[in-house]
Scaffold this active site. Structure first.
Site, PDB file in Angstrom:
ATOM      1  N   GLU A  34      -5.881 -10.861  -1.087  1.00 31.93           N
ATOM      2  CA  GLU A  34      -6.612 -10.736  -0.061  1.00 31.93           C
ATOM      3  C   GLU A  34      -8.228 -10.627  -0.533  1.00 31.93           C
ATOM      4  O   GLU A  34      -9.114  -9.762  -0.119  1.00 31.93           O
ATOM      5  CB  GLU A  34      -6.222  -9.300   0.511  1.00 31.93           C
ATOM      6  CG  GLU A  34      -5.122  -9.269   1.032  1.00 31.93           C
ATOM      7  CD  GLU A  34      -4.602  -8.064   1.753  1.00 31.93           C
ATOM      8  OE1 GLU A  34      -5.532  -7.305   2.245  1.00 31.93           O
ATOM      9  OE2 GLU A  34      -3.535  -7.622   2.002  1.00 31.93           O
ATOM     10  N   GLU A  76       0.813  -1.144  -0.094  1.00 30.97           N
ATOM     11  CA  GLU A  76       0.056  -0.097   0.146  1.00 30.97           C
ATOM     12  C   GLU A  76       0.780   1.165   0.044  1.00 30.97           C
ATOM     13  O   GLU A  76       0.674   2.184   0.839  1.00 30.97           O
ATOM     14  CB  GLU A  76      -1.106   0.035   1.285  1.00 30.97           C
ATOM     15  CG  GLU A  76      -1.727  -1.097   1.086  1.00 30.97           C
ATOM     16  CD  GLU A  76      -2.743  -1.545   2.380  1.00 30.97           C
ATOM     17  OE1 GLU A  76      -2.745  -0.503   3.397  1.00 30.97           O
ATOM     18  OE2 GLU A  76      -3.273  -2.483   2.607  1.00 30.97           O
TER      19      GLU A  76
HETATM   20  O1  G3I Z   1      -5.184  -9.079  18.719  1.00 26.20           O
HETATM   21  C1  G3I Z   1      -5.734  -7.785  19.415  1.00 26.20           C
HETATM   22  C2  G3I Z   1      -6.423  -8.093  20.696  1.00 26.20           C
HETATM   23  O2  G3I Z   1      -5.521  -8.610  21.653  1.00 26.20           O
HETATM   24  C3  G3I Z   1      -6.807  -6.767  20.956  1.00 26.20           C
HETATM   25  O3  G3I Z   1      -7.735  -6.925  22.206  1.00 26.20           O
HETATM   26  C4  G3I Z   1      -7.849  -5.937  20.020  1.00 26.20           C
HETATM   27  C5  G3I Z   1      -8.332  -4.702  20.321  1.00 26.20           C
HETATM   28  O4  G3I Z   1      -8.539  -4.054  19.272  1.00 26.20           O
HETATM   29  O5  G3I Z   1      -7.180  -6.007  18.903  1.00 26.20           O
HETATM   30  C6  G3I Z   1      -6.595  -7.098  18.470  1.00 26.20           C
HETATM   31  O6  G3I Z   1      -5.826  -6.755  17.158  1.00 26.20           O
HETATM   32  C7  G3I Z   1      -6.557  -6.662  16.294  1.00 26.20           C
HETATM   33  C8  G3I Z   1      -6.032  -7.362  14.823  1.00 26.20           C
HETATM   34  O7  G3I Z   1      -6.675  -7.221  13.783  1.00 26.20           O
HETATM   35  C9  G3I Z   1      -6.743  -8.797  15.413  1.00 26.20           C
HETATM   36  O8  G3I Z   1      -8.051  -8.920  15.239  1.00 26.20           O
HETATM   37  C10 G3I Z   1      -6.059  -5.212  15.811  1.00 26.20           C
HETATM   38  O9  G3I Z   1      -6.561  -4.076  16.674  1.00 26.20           O
HETATM   39  C11 G3I Z   1      -6.522  -4.606  14.297  1.00 26.20           C
HETATM   40  O10 G3I Z   1      -6.268  -3.497  14.067  1.00 26.20           O
HETATM   41  C12 G3I Z   1      -6.101  -5.616  13.272  1.00 26.20           C
HETATM   42  O11 G3I Z   1      -6.893  -5.514  12.045  1.00 26.20           O
HETATM   43  C13 G3I Z   1      -6.242  -6.274  11.037  1.00 26.20           C
HETATM   44  C14 G3I Z   1      -5.705  -4.999  10.209  1.00 26.20           C
HETATM   45  O12 G3I Z   1      -5.164  -5.488   8.974  1.00 26.20           O
HETATM   46  C15 G3I Z   1      -4.694  -3.996  10.423  1.00 26.20           C
HETATM   47  O13 G3I Z   1      -3.550  -4.835  10.850  1.00 26.20           O
HETATM   48  C16 G3I Z   1      -7.189  -7.169  10.362  1.00 26.20           C
HETATM   49  O14 G3I Z   1      -7.497  -8.147  11.067  1.00 26.20           O
HETATM   50  C17 G3I Z   1      -6.591  -7.772   9.042  1.00 26.20           C
HETATM   51  O15 G3I Z   1      -7.474  -8.250   8.472  1.00 26.20           O
HETATM   52  C18 G3I Z   1      -6.281  -6.297   8.073  1.00 26.20           C
HETATM   53  O16 G3I Z   1      -5.720  -6.896   6.999  1.00 26.20           O
HETATM   54  C19 G3I Z   1      -5.302  -6.017   6.056  1.00 26.20           C
HETATM   55  C20 G3I Z   1      -4.053  -6.478   5.372  1.00 26.20           C
HETATM   56  O17 G3I Z   1      -2.838  -6.657   6.367  1.00 26.20           O
HETATM   57  C21 G3I Z   1      -3.371  -5.359   4.165  1.00 26.20           C
HETATM   58  N1  G3I Z   1      -4.608  -5.233   3.421  1.00 26.20           N
HETATM   59  C22 G3I Z   1      -5.762  -4.599   3.824  1.00 26.20           C
HETATM   60  C23 G3I Z   1      -6.359  -5.707   4.927  1.00 26.20           C
HETATM   61  C24 G3I Z   1      -7.776  -5.298   5.510  1.00 26.20           C
HETATM   62  O18 G3I Z   1      -7.574  -4.111   6.261  1.00 26.20           O
END
Ligand code: G3I
Length: 372
Positions: A262, A158
């Site tokens: 994705e 990105e």
């Molecule tokens: O694991 C923690 C948990 O311990 C905590 O209590 C909770 C509170 O917010 O957060 C949890 O982590 C979250 C994690 O996902 C697992 O669920 C993060 O906050 C959250 O920001 C994270 O979101 C991920 C996001 O990327 C940001 O990294 C999504 O799962 C994931 O599907 C998404 O994937 C991205 C790709 O990497 C890049 N392209 C876009 C795609 C979708 O946004």
């Protein structure tokens, strides 16, 4: 009749008996095995063994895996001198044990990267040289650890705006535009055999696709390896159309391999006029944005089947260049689409339902290659 002749006859009867024929069960991976890998993004509970519903689906239907979060900088390298390899190791071991094409996601991204990465011990912004050194150390440490085991890396994620210009991320601001080429150079040095991708969303937008082509071409022309482009594919039943997606695939084929990295198809009303995946954009939960809490109406199910089919028809047409189609999650319940851009919604973006059953759309996609 001699005893050995009798045994031969018995063996022949057993071999030819129709009941003894091994049943070849259709799976997503087997349906597309002559064309491309079918992948899924996994979360920790699928490779540490706790998700008893998801694991059998992954083993049965998918032959490539990507970690949804555990290789991101904030997880694997949370502090300057601390790497946390526990979950990443489990992920790679799971892929090896199940003979899967393993994808590492992601080495350099503006998101999920702790602030300290860009700062010195006094909180002052790093120099270009110091940040390059930090990037090299991060990439070299991780790629070397999994050398020959992780088959492909999302090296940079990105880095483009929707108009095809470079995003003003910290990486860009401190290092300059060549941070992308440098990331590929470091990754190539650490594992020359691994596939190396530039990965982005909304690449069906013509200006963004052109920007990606310019970017990758320029790096390749310097003799640095970029295997190809990862099209994320966060789509909606409202679009983009197969034709729009196909136009960008045609452009990317000129540069090498194309991976669909994705894929998901959101079925809910759009919260705003934007179809990307910029996780900083959010909207508040309102009832009209969450209409299918009790299940998907038939018309919506059909619209999703039609969209996925349209995309897979395009992927099949370009199977000479496409090496992988990965969905971003396993079951509808796991999908990030339940939480973005509005948290607390019930979305149905993937191919398996919340109970782990194959959705009708999965069945349709499994039939598609034999209809060609
Ligand atoms: O694991 C923690 C948990 O311990 C905590 O209590 C909770 C509170 O917010 O957060 C949890 O982590 C979250 C994690 O996902 C697992 O669920 C993060 O906050 C959250 O920001 C994270 O979101 C991920 C996001 O990327 C940001 O990294 C999504 O799962 C994931 O599907 C998404 O994937 C991205 C790709 O990497 C890049 N392209 C876009 C795609 C979708 O946004």
């Amino acid at each position: 009749m001699s005893k050995s002749f009798f045994l031969f006859l018995a063996a022949l009867i057993v071999t030819c008996s129709p009941q003894e024929k091994p049943e070849t069960e259709q799976t997503l991976a087997s349906a597309y095995q002559d064309y491309f890998y079918i992948g899924a993004a996994l979360n920790t509970s699928q490779y540490n063994g706790t998700d008893q519903r998801g694991i059998p689906i992954v083993k049965k239907h998918f032959n490539s895996i990507t970690p949804e979060n555990d290789l991101k900088w904030d997880r694997i390298h949370p502090q300057p001198n601390r790497f946390n390899f526990e979950e990443a190791d489990q992920f790679v071991e799971f892929g090896e044990k199940n003979d899967m094409f393993i994808v590492g996601h992601v080495l350099v991204w503006h998101s999920q990267t702790p602030d300290w990465v860009f700062e010195d011990e006094n909180g002052e912004e790093l120099s270009r040289e110091a940040l390059l050194e930090r990037m090299e150390n991060h990439i070299t440490t991780i790629v070397t650890r999994y050398k020959g085991r992780v088959n492909g890396w999302d090296v940079v994620n990105e880095a483009l705006n929707d108009d095809g210009s470079l995003r003003e991320s910290k990486w860009y601001q401190i290092i300059g535009a060549d941070f992308i080429a440098k990331a590929f150079e470091f990754a190539q040095a650490a594992d020359p055999d691994a596939e190396l991708y530039y990965n982005d969303y909304s690449l069906f937008l013509p200006e963004k696709a052109d920007g990606a082509v310019r970017l990758v071409k320029e790096i390749q022309e310097q003799g640095i390896k970029v295997t190809g482009i990862g099209i994320q594919g966060h789509y909606m039943i409202g679009g983009p159309s197969g034709e729009e997606v196909e136009t960008s695939i045609k452009k990317f084929k000129e540069l090498g391999v194309v991976a669909i990295t994705e894929l998901d198809v959101d079925v809910l009303p759009a919260a705003f006029q934007f179809m990307g995946a910029d996780i900083s954009m959010r909207a508040d939960l309102r009832d009209e944005l969450n209409p299918y809490t009790e299940g998907m109406p038939d018309s919506i199910k059909q619209a999703q089947i039609d969209r996925y089919t349209e995309y897979f028809e395009v992927f099949m047409r370009h199977r000479d260049a496409i090496n992988r189609v990965t969905t971003w999650g396993v079951t509808d319940g796991d999908s990030w689409k339940n939480g973005w851009p509005v948290s607390g919604r019930t979305n149905y973006a993937l191919l398996f339902d919340r109970q782990g059953n194959e959705k009708e759309v999965a069945k349709v996609l499994m039939e598609l290659p034999s209809k060609k």
